[in-house]
Design a protein around this motif. Structure first.
Motif, PDB file in Angstrom:
ATOM      1  N   ASP A 204       0.846  -1.195   0.000  1.00 46.43           N
ATOM      2  CA  ASP A 204       0.000   0.000   0.000  1.00 46.43           C
ATOM      3  C   ASP A 204       0.881   1.244   0.000  1.00 46.43           C
ATOM      4  O   ASP A 204       1.189   1.781   1.043  1.00 46.43           O
ATOM      5  CB  ASP A 204      -0.910   0.003   1.223  1.00 46.43           C
ATOM      6  CG  ASP A 204      -1.831   1.208   1.240  1.00 46.43           C
ATOM      7  OD1 ASP A 204      -2.120   1.763   0.161  1.00 46.43           O
ATOM      8  OD2 ASP A 204      -2.266   1.602   2.338  1.00 46.43           O
TER       9      ASP A 204
ATOM     10  N   THR B 120      -0.516   0.776 -11.485  1.00 49.11           N
ATOM     11  CA  THR B 120      -1.569  -0.195 -11.176  1.00 49.11           C
ATOM     12  C   THR B 120      -1.918  -1.015 -12.413  1.00 49.11           C
ATOM     13  O   THR B 120      -2.099  -2.237 -12.331  1.00 49.11           O
ATOM     14  CB  THR B 120      -2.806   0.527 -10.614  1.00 49.11           C
ATOM     15  OG1 THR B 120      -2.416   1.265  -9.438  1.00 49.11           O
ATOM     16  CG2 THR B 120      -3.900  -0.454 -10.255  1.00 49.11           C
TER      17      THR B 120
ATOM     18  N   LYS C  15       2.529   3.456  -5.837  1.00 53.27           N
ATOM     19  CA  LYS C  15       1.873   2.664  -6.889  1.00 53.27           C
ATOM     20  C   LYS C  15       2.703   2.490  -8.162  1.00 53.27           C
ATOM     21  O   LYS C  15       2.613   1.441  -8.796  1.00 53.27           O
ATOM     22  CB  LYS C  15       0.511   3.264  -7.242  1.00 53.27           C
ATOM     23  CG  LYS C  15      -0.435   3.423  -6.061  1.00 53.27           C
ATOM     24  CD  LYS C  15      -0.591   2.164  -5.278  1.00 53.27           C
ATOM     25  CE  LYS C  15      -1.517   2.421  -4.087  1.00 53.27           C
ATOM     26  NZ  LYS C  15      -1.368   1.462  -3.036  1.00 53.27           N
TER      27      LYS C  15
ATOM     28  N   ASN D 297       4.480  -0.876  -8.250  1.00 50.04           N
ATOM     29  CA  ASN D 297       3.715  -2.103  -8.001  1.00 50.04           C
ATOM     30  C   ASN D 297       4.314  -3.337  -8.674  1.00 50.04           C
ATOM     31  O   ASN D 297       4.355  -4.417  -8.083  1.00 50.04           O
ATOM     32  CB  ASN D 297       2.267  -1.933  -8.454  1.00 50.04           C
ATOM     33  CG  ASN D 297       1.382  -1.356  -7.382  1.00 50.04           C
ATOM     34  OD1 ASN D 297       1.723  -1.340  -6.197  1.00 50.04           O
ATOM     35  ND2 ASN D 297       0.234  -0.851  -7.782  1.00 50.04           N
TER      36      ASN D 297
ATOM     37  N   SER E  40       0.474   6.645 -10.860  1.00 48.61           N
ATOM     38  CA  SER E  40      -0.164   5.646 -10.008  1.00 48.61           C
ATOM     39  C   SER E  40      -1.109   4.761 -10.804  1.00 48.61           C
ATOM     40  O   SER E  40      -1.195   3.552 -10.567  1.00 48.61           O
ATOM     41  CB  SER E  40      -0.911   6.324  -8.856  1.00 48.61           C
ATOM     42  OG  SER E  40       0.006   6.948  -7.984  1.00 48.61           O
TER      43      SER E  40
ATOM     44  N   VAL F  41      -6.375  -0.301  -6.000  1.00 47.66           N
ATOM     45  CA  VAL F  41      -6.173  -0.748  -7.379  1.00 47.66           C
ATOM     46  C   VAL F  41      -7.310  -0.384  -8.336  1.00 47.66           C
ATOM     47  O   VAL F  41      -7.269  -0.751  -9.498  1.00 47.66           O
ATOM     48  CB  VAL F  41      -5.912  -2.273  -7.451  1.00 47.66           C
ATOM     49  CG1 VAL F  41      -4.669  -2.651  -6.679  1.00 47.66           C
ATOM     50  CG2 VAL F  41      -7.122  -3.055  -6.960  1.00 47.66           C
TER      51      VAL F  41
ATOM     52  N   ARG G 296      -8.885   3.063  -8.061  1.00 51.11           N
ATOM     53  CA  ARG G 296      -8.541   4.472  -8.251  1.00 51.11           C
ATOM     54  C   ARG G 296      -9.671   5.249  -8.921  1.00 51.11           C
ATOM     55  O   ARG G 296      -9.488   5.895  -9.936  1.00 51.11           O
ATOM     56  CB  ARG G 296      -7.233   4.597  -9.012  1.00 51.11           C
ATOM     57  CG  ARG G 296      -6.124   3.674  -8.451  1.00 51.11           C
ATOM     58  CD  ARG G 296      -4.753   4.093  -8.806  1.00 51.11           C
ATOM     59  NE  ARG G 296      -4.353   5.339  -8.202  1.00 51.11           N
ATOM     60  CZ  ARG G 296      -4.006   5.495  -6.912  1.00 51.11           C
ATOM     61  NH1 ARG G 296      -4.038   4.481  -6.083  1.00 51.11           N
ATOM     62  NH2 ARG G 296      -3.641   6.668  -6.461  1.00 51.11           N
TER      63      ARG G 296
END
Length: 139
Positions: free
Chosen positions: A56, A103, A59, A62, A99, A84, A86
């Motif tokens: 967490d 993701t 991002k 990831n 981000s 995930v 968003r």
């Protein structure tokens, strides 16, 4: 043992104080520094696999967290990636948001990884529309 990775020393200090106040200091290992570098060091050191890995933050990294998570897992390890959905932005392949792109890269990597069975679960609450991905590492 719970291992937590924290980039900011101040945040680690606050966490350590709260963990100590809860009487759990002997059960929590706080590691300070960039998470990808810390994970790479853990892998290089041959640290034991985890039963649960929760991601967490950061991002855009990831995919790197997934790679490290697999290296630090065993069959049966549960992987959880937060935030995930968003607000649905992950559907926009043209998004320039790092981000969102991080993701989307996670979803692509999960889809290509035969060792993981996973699903994303949408949530809606006071913080808006989001969700998490949960997966289990197979053999």
């Amino acid at each position: 043992m719970l291992v937590t990775l924290e980039l900011e020393p101040h945040h680690a200090e606050v966490a350590a104080a709260n963990i100590a106040a809860a009487g759990l200091a002997d059960r929590v290992d706080i590691r300070i520094g960039p998470a990808v570098a810390t994970l790479d060091a853990m892998i290089a050191a041959g640290e034991a696999p985890f039963d649960l890995i929760f991601v967490d933050a950061d991002k855009p990294s990831n995919r790197a967290y997934l790679r490290a998570g697999l290296a630090l897992s065993r069959p049966g390890t549960v992987l959880v990636f937060d935030n995930v959905v968003r607000d649905g932005a992950v559907l926009d392949a043209a998004s320039v948001d790092p981000s969102v792109q991080g993701t989307r890269a996670l979803y692509d990597a999960i889809a290509a990884e035969h060792r993981i069975d996973a699903t994303a679960i949408q949530t809606l609450g006071a913080k808006g529309w989001d969700g998490f991905l949960i997966g289990i590492v197979g053999a």
